[in-house]
Design a protein around this motif. Structure first.
Motif, PDB file in Angstrom:
ATOM      1  N   CYS A  12     -21.453 -31.119 -30.455  1.00 43.05           N
ATOM      2  CA  CYS A  12     -22.531 -30.808 -31.503  1.00 43.05           C
ATOM      3  C   CYS A  12     -22.540 -29.251 -32.204  1.00 43.05           C
ATOM      4  CB  CYS A  12     -23.791 -31.010 -30.833  1.00 43.05           C
ATOM      5  SG  CYS A  12     -25.320 -30.581 -31.960  1.00 43.05           S
ATOM      6  N   PRO A  13     -22.404 -29.467 -33.331  1.00 44.55           N
ATOM      7  CA  PRO A  13     -22.407 -28.051 -33.888  1.00 44.55           C
ATOM      8  C   PRO A  13     -23.650 -27.194 -33.682  1.00 44.55           C
ATOM      9  CG  PRO A  13     -22.684 -29.280 -35.609  1.00 44.55           C
ATOM     10  CD  PRO A  13     -22.425 -30.319 -34.280  1.00 44.55           C
ATOM     11  N   LYS A  14     -24.557 -27.667 -33.310  1.00 44.23           N
ATOM     12  CA  LYS A  14     -26.045 -26.994 -33.106  1.00 44.23           C
ATOM     13  C   LYS A  14     -26.301 -26.662 -31.640  1.00 44.23           C
ATOM     14  CE  LYS A  14     -30.758 -27.159 -34.473  1.00 44.23           C
ATOM     15  NZ  LYS A  14     -32.031 -27.836 -35.050  1.00 44.23           N
ATOM     16  N   CYS A  15     -25.856 -27.571 -30.823  1.00 41.56           N
ATOM     17  CA  CYS A  15     -26.313 -27.252 -29.426  1.00 41.56           C
ATOM     18  C   CYS A  15     -25.054 -27.424 -28.481  1.00 41.56           C
ATOM     19  CB  CYS A  15     -27.483 -28.157 -28.823  1.00 41.56           C
ATOM     20  SG  CYS A  15     -26.845 -29.761 -28.613  1.00 41.56           S
ATOM     21  N   SER A  16     -23.980 -27.551 -28.933  1.00 39.71           N
ATOM     22  CA  SER A  16     -22.671 -27.504 -28.292  1.00 39.71           C
ATOM     23  C   SER A  16     -22.491 -28.713 -27.230  1.00 39.71           C
ATOM     24  CB  SER A  16     -22.474 -26.273 -27.679  1.00 39.71           C
ATOM     25  OG  SER A  16     -22.172 -25.374 -28.630  1.00 39.71           O
ATOM     26  N   THR A  17     -23.547 -29.686 -27.125  1.00 40.52           N
ATOM     27  CA  THR A  17     -23.495 -30.767 -26.259  1.00 40.52           C
ATOM     28  C   THR A  17     -22.413 -31.790 -26.733  1.00 40.52           C
ATOM     29  OG1 THR A  17     -26.088 -30.876 -25.646  1.00 40.52           O
ATOM     30  CG2 THR A  17     -24.693 -32.929 -25.395  1.00 40.52           C
ATOM     31  N   THR A  18     -21.646 -32.290 -25.444  1.00 44.78           N
ATOM     32  CA  THR A  18     -20.520 -33.151 -26.084  1.00 44.78           C
ATOM     33  C   THR A  18     -21.120 -34.459 -26.402  1.00 44.78           C
ATOM     34  OG1 THR A  18     -19.151 -31.945 -24.665  1.00 44.78           O
ATOM     35  CG2 THR A  18     -18.455 -34.214 -25.049  1.00 44.78           C
ATOM     36  N   ASN A  19     -20.806 -35.263 -27.291  1.00 45.86           N
ATOM     37  CA  ASN A  19     -21.395 -36.500 -27.671  1.00 45.86           C
ATOM     38  C   ASN A  19     -20.239 -37.657 -27.926  1.00 45.86           C
ATOM     39  OD1 ASN A  19     -24.471 -36.282 -28.452  1.00 45.86           O
ATOM     40  ND2 ASN A  19     -23.572 -34.333 -28.983  1.00 45.86           N
ATOM     41  N   VAL A  20     -20.667 -38.958 -27.949  1.00 47.28           N
ATOM     42  CA  VAL A  20     -19.584 -39.881 -28.470  1.00 47.28           C
ATOM     43  C   VAL A  20     -19.753 -39.763 -30.145  1.00 47.28           C
ATOM     44  CG1 VAL A  20     -19.156 -42.295 -28.462  1.00 47.28           C
ATOM     45  CG2 VAL A  20     -19.762 -41.501 -26.521  1.00 47.28           C
ATOM     46  N   THR A  21     -18.392 -39.620 -30.630  1.00 50.49           N
ATOM     47  CA  THR A  21     -18.481 -39.356 -32.164  1.00 50.49           C
ATOM     48  C   THR A  21     -18.961 -40.581 -32.911  1.00 50.49           C
ATOM     49  OG1 THR A  21     -16.493 -38.263 -31.843  1.00 50.49           O
ATOM     50  CG2 THR A  21     -17.135 -39.208 -33.988  1.00 50.49           C
ATOM     51  N   ALA A  22     -18.788 -41.780 -32.317  1.00 48.90           N
ATOM     52  CA  ALA A  22     -19.461 -42.943 -33.147  1.00 48.90           C
ATOM     53  C   ALA A  22     -21.297 -42.764 -33.187  1.00 48.90           C
ATOM     54  CB  ALA A  22     -19.107 -44.146 -32.583  1.00 48.90           C
ATOM     55  N   ASN A  23     -21.703 -42.374 -32.469  1.00 42.70           N
ATOM     56  CA  ASN A  23     -23.089 -42.104 -32.308  1.00 42.70           C
ATOM     57  C   ASN A  23     -23.709 -41.346 -33.708  1.00 42.70           C
ATOM     58  OD1 ASN A  23     -23.365 -43.735 -30.014  1.00 42.70           O
ATOM     59  ND2 ASN A  23     -23.770 -42.076 -28.642  1.00 42.70           N
ATOM     60  N   LEU A  24     -22.986 -40.736 -34.335  1.00 40.95           N
ATOM     61  CA  LEU A  24     -23.203 -39.858 -35.504  1.00 40.95           C
ATOM     62  C   LEU A  24     -24.263 -38.862 -35.296  1.00 40.95           C
ATOM     63  CD1 LEU A  24     -23.670 -43.098 -37.868  1.00 40.95           C
ATOM     64  CD2 LEU A  24     -21.686 -41.761 -37.469  1.00 40.95           C
ATOM     65  N   TYR A  25     -25.075 -38.900 -34.410  1.00 44.50           N
ATOM     66  CA  TYR A  25     -26.198 -37.729 -34.233  1.00 44.50           C
ATOM     67  C   TYR A  25     -26.214 -37.414 -32.809  1.00 44.50           C
ATOM     68  CZ  TYR A  25     -27.854 -38.666 -38.778  1.00 44.50           C
ATOM     69  OH  TYR A  25     -28.194 -38.832 -40.123  1.00 44.50           O
ATOM     70  N   CYS A  26     -26.475 -36.008 -32.380  1.00 45.61           N
ATOM     71  CA  CYS A  26     -26.351 -35.373 -30.997  1.00 45.61           C
ATOM     72  C   CYS A  26     -27.309 -36.185 -30.129  1.00 45.61           C
ATOM     73  CB  CYS A  26     -26.501 -33.938 -31.295  1.00 45.61           C
ATOM     74  SG  CYS A  26     -26.736 -33.187 -29.705  1.00 45.61           S
ATOM     75  N   LYS A  27     -27.115 -36.654 -28.878  1.00 42.83           N
ATOM     76  CA  LYS A  27     -27.807 -37.206 -27.735  1.00 42.83           C
ATOM     77  C   LYS A  27     -29.100 -36.307 -27.499  1.00 42.83           C
ATOM     78  CE  LYS A  27     -24.879 -36.396 -24.425  1.00 42.83           C
ATOM     79  NZ  LYS A  27     -23.678 -37.064 -23.527  1.00 42.83           N
ATOM     80  N   CYS A  28     -28.691 -35.103 -27.868  1.00 36.28           N
ATOM     81  CA  CYS A  28     -29.603 -33.797 -27.097  1.00 36.28           C
ATOM     82  C   CYS A  28     -30.641 -33.295 -28.154  1.00 36.28           C
ATOM     83  CB  CYS A  28     -28.807 -32.726 -26.536  1.00 36.28           C
ATOM     84  SG  CYS A  28     -29.671 -31.467 -26.008  1.00 36.28           S
ATOM     85  N   SER A  30     -30.403 -34.260 -31.748  1.00 33.00           N
ATOM     86  CA  SER A  30     -30.839 -35.340 -32.965  1.00 33.00           C
ATOM     87  C   SER A  30     -30.038 -34.771 -34.104  1.00 33.00           C
ATOM     88  CB  SER A  30     -32.101 -35.627 -33.122  1.00 33.00           C
ATOM     89  OG  SER A  30     -32.523 -36.284 -31.942  1.00 33.00           O
ATOM     90  N   ASN A  31     -29.250 -33.464 -34.096  1.00 31.76           N
ATOM     91  CA  ASN A  31     -28.569 -32.947 -35.265  1.00 31.76           C
ATOM     92  C   ASN A  31     -27.437 -33.887 -35.456  1.00 31.76           C
ATOM     93  OD1 ASN A  31     -29.080 -30.365 -36.995  1.00 31.76           O
ATOM     94  ND2 ASN A  31     -26.997 -30.450 -36.522  1.00 31.76           N
ATOM     95  N   ILE A  32     -26.810 -34.013 -36.783  1.00 29.79           N
ATOM     96  CA  ILE A  32     -25.839 -34.657 -36.997  1.00 29.79           C
ATOM     97  C   ILE A  32     -24.569 -33.980 -36.651  1.00 29.79           C
ATOM     98  CG2 ILE A  32     -25.009 -33.416 -39.357  1.00 29.79           C
ATOM     99  CD1 ILE A  32     -24.911 -36.394 -40.614  1.00 29.79           C
ATOM    100  N   LEU A  33     -23.505 -34.880 -36.136  1.00 28.91           N
ATOM    101  CA  LEU A  33     -22.180 -34.515 -35.639  1.00 28.91           C
ATOM    102  C   LEU A  33     -21.279 -34.206 -36.462  1.00 28.91           C
ATOM    103  CD1 LEU A  33     -22.350 -36.974 -32.669  1.00 28.91           C
ATOM    104  CD2 LEU A  33     -22.931 -34.519 -32.619  1.00 28.91           C
ATOM    105  N   GLU A  34     -20.809 -34.689 -37.406  1.00 27.84           N
ATOM    106  CA  GLU A  34     -19.936 -34.622 -38.238  1.00 27.84           C
ATOM    107  C   GLU A  34     -20.556 -34.728 -39.923  1.00 27.84           C
ATOM    108  OE1 GLU A  34     -16.404 -36.807 -37.597  1.00 27.84           O
ATOM    109  OE2 GLU A  34     -16.191 -35.691 -35.591  1.00 27.84           O
ATOM    110  N   PRO A  35     -20.949 -33.571 -40.403  1.00 25.74           N
ATOM    111  CA  PRO A  35     -21.755 -33.724 -41.846  1.00 25.74           C
ATOM    112  C   PRO A  35     -20.610 -34.239 -42.673  1.00 25.74           C
ATOM    113  CG  PRO A  35     -21.986 -31.517 -40.573  1.00 25.74           C
ATOM    114  CD  PRO A  35     -20.902 -32.254 -39.857  1.00 25.74           C
ATOM    115  N   ARG A  36     -21.338 -35.160 -43.518  1.00 26.57           N
ATOM    116  CA  ARG A  36     -20.581 -35.645 -44.506  1.00 26.57           C
ATOM    117  C   ARG A  36     -20.641 -35.266 -45.996  1.00 26.57           C
ATOM    118  NH1 ARG A  36     -24.007 -39.709 -46.774  1.00 26.57           N
ATOM    119  NH2 ARG A  36     -22.553 -40.645 -47.845  1.00 26.57           N
TER     120      ARG A  36
END
Ligand SMILES: [Zn+2]
Length: 146
Positions: A12-28, A30-36
Motif C-alpha cells: 500500500c502506498p499510504k500505509c505500507s501494508t502488503t495486500n493481494v493486488t486483485a483486492n484493488l484496495y488496502c485491507k488496512c 482502504s486506500n487504492i493500491l494501484e491508482p489508475r
C-alpha cells in the motif's frame, strides 16, 4: 496436472501494508493500491449546478455551514452510525457483492473504498450514502443485496 497461481502482492502506498493486488484496495486503510488515474472523484463531482449554487450561498454566510453541520449533519450521522452498529452487517460477508463494490469503486476512480454495511430495512428497499470524502459510508438494504 494442477496448476497453482501465485497471488501477486502490492505494498500500500499510504500505509505500507502488503495486500493481494486483485483486492484493488488496502485491507488496512482502504486506500487504492494501484491508482489508475491522476483524478479522484470527490463528493462535489456529483453536485448539480443547483446544488453548487445553494452550497455557495450557504458558504457565503460564513457561520451557517458550521451550524448546519453541528445541529443537523453530525446528529444525523451519529444516529445512522448507531443503527449500523446495532443492526448492520459488513458487506465483506457478501462475497460477490463486495467484489462488485470494489470493482465499481475502482472504475469510478474512488481513492478510498467506502465502508459498506447491509441493514434490514422496513418499507421499500433502499440504499444511501453519508459521511465525507475522508470516511465515506454506504448503507444497503439486505433485500437489495440478495
Ligand atoms: Zn493501506
Amino acid at each position: 496436472m494442477s496448476e497453482t497461481f501465485a497471488l501477486q502482492e502490492t505494498r500500500c502506498p499510504k500505509c505500507s501494508t502488503t495486500n493481494v493486488t486483485a483486492n484493488l484496495y488496502c485491507k488496512c486503510c482502504s486506500n487504492i493500491l494501484e491508482p489508475r488515474t491522476d483524478y479522484w472523484l470527490q463528493a462535489q463531482d456529483f453536485q448539480t449546478i443547483a446544488d453548487k449554487d445553494a452550497l455557495g450561498l450557504v458558504k457565503s454566510t460564513g457561520v451557517l455551514p458550521h451550524l448546519l453541520n453541528q445541529f443537523l449533519g453530525k446528529p444525523r450521522a451519529r444516529k445512522q452510525l448507531e443503527i449500523i452498529s446495532r443492526e448492520g452487517r459488513s458487506l465483506n460477508r457478501f462475497g460477490n457483492v463486495n467484489v462488485l463494490m470494489r470493482e465499481c469503486a475502482y472504475t469510478l476512480c474512488l481513492e478510498r473504498l467506502p465502508a459498506a454495511h447491509v441493514i434490514t430495512g422496513a418499507g421499500p428497499p433502499n440504499a444511501f450514502t453519508f459521511g465525507d470524502d475522508d470516511a465515506p459510508i454506504i448503507v444497503i438494504d439486505g433485500r437489495l443485496v440478495e
